[in-house]
Design a protein around this motif. Structure first.
Motif, PDB file in Angstrom:
ATOM      1  N   ILE A  58       0.873  -1.172   0.000  1.00  0.00           N
ATOM      2  CA  ILE A  58       0.000   0.000   0.000  1.00  0.00           C
ATOM      3  C   ILE A  58       0.911   1.223   0.000  1.00  0.00           C
ATOM      4  O   ILE A  58       1.754   1.371   0.893  1.00  0.00           O
ATOM      5  CB  ILE A  58      -0.921   0.033   1.243  1.00  0.00           C
ATOM      6  CG1 ILE A  58      -1.781  -1.225   1.311  1.00  0.00           C
ATOM      7  CG2 ILE A  58      -1.768   1.299   1.249  1.00  0.00           C
ATOM      8  CD1 ILE A  58      -2.805  -1.365   0.205  1.00  0.00           C
ATOM      9  N   VAL A  59       0.748   2.086  -0.983  1.00  0.00           N
ATOM     10  CA  VAL A  59       1.601   3.264  -1.128  1.00  0.00           C
ATOM     11  C   VAL A  59       0.906   4.460  -0.493  1.00  0.00           C
ATOM     12  O   VAL A  59      -0.187   4.853  -0.912  1.00  0.00           O
ATOM     13  CB  VAL A  59       1.917   3.531  -2.615  1.00  0.00           C
ATOM     14  CG1 VAL A  59       2.830   4.742  -2.758  1.00  0.00           C
ATOM     15  CG2 VAL A  59       2.562   2.293  -3.246  1.00  0.00           C
ATOM     16  N   GLU A  60       1.545   5.017   0.527  1.00  0.00           N
ATOM     17  CA  GLU A  60       0.995   6.166   1.246  1.00  0.00           C
ATOM     18  C   GLU A  60       0.897   7.380   0.334  1.00  0.00           C
ATOM     19  O   GLU A  60       1.686   7.527  -0.605  1.00  0.00           O
ATOM     20  CB  GLU A  60       1.878   6.493   2.458  1.00  0.00           C
ATOM     21  CG  GLU A  60       1.951   5.379   3.480  1.00  0.00           C
ATOM     22  CD  GLU A  60       0.600   5.019   4.077  1.00  0.00           C
ATOM     23  OE1 GLU A  60      -0.228   5.920   4.311  1.00  0.00           O
ATOM     24  OE2 GLU A  60       0.375   3.823   4.318  1.00  0.00           O
ATOM     25  N   GLU A  61      -0.050   8.227   0.627  1.00  0.00           N
ATOM     26  CA  GLU A  61      -0.229   9.519  -0.071  1.00  0.00           C
ATOM     27  C   GLU A  61      -0.543   9.377  -1.559  1.00  0.00           C
ATOM     28  O   GLU A  61      -0.332  10.315  -2.328  1.00  0.00           O
ATOM     29  CB  GLU A  61       1.010  10.414   0.106  1.00  0.00           C
ATOM     30  CG  GLU A  61       1.362  10.709   1.548  1.00  0.00           C
ATOM     31  CD  GLU A  61       0.274  11.447   2.290  1.00  0.00           C
ATOM     32  OE1 GLU A  61      -0.345  12.353   1.712  1.00  0.00           O
ATOM     33  OE2 GLU A  61       0.033  11.094   3.472  1.00  0.00           O
ATOM     34  N   ARG A  62      -1.018   8.225  -1.977  1.00  0.00           N
ATOM     35  CA  ARG A  62      -1.391   8.009  -3.380  1.00  0.00           C
ATOM     36  C   ARG A  62      -2.805   7.462  -3.432  1.00  0.00           C
ATOM     37  O   ARG A  62      -3.298   6.872  -2.478  1.00  0.00           O
ATOM     38  CB  ARG A  62      -0.427   7.044  -4.074  1.00  0.00           C
ATOM     39  CG  ARG A  62       1.005   7.527  -4.113  1.00  0.00           C
ATOM     40  CD  ARG A  62       1.127   8.817  -4.922  1.00  0.00           C
ATOM     41  NE  ARG A  62       2.486   9.284  -4.964  1.00  0.00           N
ATOM     42  CZ  ARG A  62       2.899  10.428  -4.428  1.00  0.00           C
ATOM     43  NH1 ARG A  62       2.054  11.211  -3.787  1.00  0.00           N
ATOM     44  NH2 ARG A  62       4.157  10.793  -4.539  1.00  0.00           N
ATOM     45  N   GLY A  63      -3.443   7.645  -4.601  1.00  0.00           N
ATOM     46  CA  GLY A  63      -4.826   7.242  -4.749  1.00  0.00           C
ATOM     47  C   GLY A  63      -5.030   6.150  -5.777  1.00  0.00           C
ATOM     48  O   GLY A  63      -4.188   5.277  -5.971  1.00  0.00           O
ATOM     49  N   HIS A  64      -6.140   6.256  -6.502  1.00  0.00           N
ATOM     50  CA  HIS A  64      -6.585   5.223  -7.435  1.00  0.00           C
ATOM     51  C   HIS A  64      -5.696   5.115  -8.675  1.00  0.00           C
ATOM     52  O   HIS A  64      -5.587   4.042  -9.264  1.00  0.00           O
ATOM     53  CB  HIS A  64      -8.033   5.511  -7.844  1.00  0.00           C
ATOM     54  CG  HIS A  64      -8.677   4.397  -8.605  1.00  0.00           C
ATOM     55  ND1 HIS A  64      -9.017   3.192  -8.012  1.00  0.00           N
ATOM     56  CD2 HIS A  64      -9.023   4.295  -9.898  1.00  0.00           C
ATOM     57  CE1 HIS A  64      -9.561   2.403  -8.925  1.00  0.00           C
ATOM     58  NE2 HIS A  64      -9.574   3.041 -10.078  1.00  0.00           N
ATOM     59  N   MET A  65      -5.081   6.194  -9.055  1.00  0.00           N
ATOM     60  CA  MET A  65      -4.270   6.201 -10.282  1.00  0.00           C
ATOM     61  C   MET A  65      -2.780   6.105  -9.949  1.00  0.00           C
ATOM     62  O   MET A  65      -1.945   6.799 -10.519  1.00  0.00           O
ATOM     63  CB  MET A  65      -4.562   7.464 -11.086  1.00  0.00           C
ATOM     64  CG  MET A  65      -6.022   7.609 -11.467  1.00  0.00           C
ATOM     65  SD  MET A  65      -6.627   6.273 -12.516  1.00  0.00           S
ATOM     66  CE  MET A  65      -5.923   6.752 -14.059  1.00  0.00           C
ATOM     67  N   LEU A  66      -2.444   5.239  -9.030  1.00  0.00           N
ATOM     68  CA  LEU A  66      -1.081   5.096  -8.533  1.00  0.00           C
ATOM     69  C   LEU A  66      -0.015   5.038  -9.629  1.00  0.00           C
ATOM     70  O   LEU A  66       0.981   5.747  -9.548  1.00  0.00           O
ATOM     71  CB  LEU A  66      -0.983   3.883  -7.607  1.00  0.00           C
ATOM     72  CG  LEU A  66       0.405   3.491  -7.128  1.00  0.00           C
ATOM     73  CD1 LEU A  66       1.038   4.610  -6.321  1.00  0.00           C
ATOM     74  CD2 LEU A  66       0.335   2.225  -6.320  1.00  0.00           C
ATOM     75  N   PRO A  67      -0.170   4.230 -10.680  1.00  0.00           N
ATOM     76  CA  PRO A  67       0.886   4.178 -11.700  1.00  0.00           C
ATOM     77  C   PRO A  67       1.138   5.526 -12.378  1.00  0.00           C
ATOM     78  O   PRO A  67       2.250   5.787 -12.838  1.00  0.00           O
ATOM     79  CB  PRO A  67       0.375   3.149 -12.709  1.00  0.00           C
ATOM     80  CG  PRO A  67      -0.548   2.284 -11.912  1.00  0.00           C
ATOM     81  CD  PRO A  67      -1.208   3.224 -10.930  1.00  0.00           C
ATOM     82  N   TRP A  68       0.140   6.389 -12.433  1.00  0.00           N
ATOM     83  CA  TRP A  68       0.310   7.710 -13.027  1.00  0.00           C
ATOM     84  C   TRP A  68       0.705   8.744 -11.974  1.00  0.00           C
ATOM     85  O   TRP A  68       1.394   9.701 -12.263  1.00  0.00           O
ATOM     86  CB  TRP A  68      -0.969   8.159 -13.746  1.00  0.00           C
ATOM     87  CG  TRP A  68      -1.173   7.398 -15.002  1.00  0.00           C
ATOM     88  CD1 TRP A  68      -0.724   7.726 -16.238  1.00  0.00           C
ATOM     89  CD2 TRP A  68      -1.870   6.173 -15.157  1.00  0.00           C
ATOM     90  NE1 TRP A  68      -1.083   6.765 -17.147  1.00  0.00           N
ATOM     91  CE2 TRP A  68      -1.801   5.797 -16.507  1.00  0.00           C
ATOM     92  CE3 TRP A  68      -2.541   5.328 -14.266  1.00  0.00           C
ATOM     93  CZ2 TRP A  68      -2.374   4.633 -16.993  1.00  0.00           C
ATOM     94  CZ3 TRP A  68      -3.114   4.166 -14.755  1.00  0.00           C
ATOM     95  CH2 TRP A  68      -3.026   3.838 -16.103  1.00  0.00           C
TER      96      TRP A  68
END
Length: 73
Positions: free
Chosen positions: A46-56
């Motif tokens: 789980i990557v903190e401070e990121r949302g649904h479009m994590l790869p972008w």
């Protein structure tokens, strides 16, 4: 919306990387955790401070997770 293979997740024998953003309102981390718990060889990130479009949103972090996971296998 009737296709459901959730019951078969336990039969997947290959390593699986489950990645999600901590701030994802569409697919919250509880769903990533649930998915990872049902896959016998899952690794959850789980990557903190990121949302649904994590790869972008953070392509470097996403690529690093994928590279590290792939290198282990």
């Amino acid at each position: 919306d009737r296709f459901d293979r959730m019951g078969a997740l336990g039969t997947i024998e290959v390593p699986v990387l489950v990645v999600g953003g901590a701030l994802d309102p569409l697919t919250p981390p509880k769903y990533h955790r649930s998915l990872a718990e049902q896959l016998p060889r899952a690794q959850l990130e789980i990557v903190e401070e990121r949302g649904h479009m994590l790869p972008w949103e953070d392509p470097a972090a996403f690529a690093s997770l994928v590279r590290t996971f792939a290198a282990a296998w």
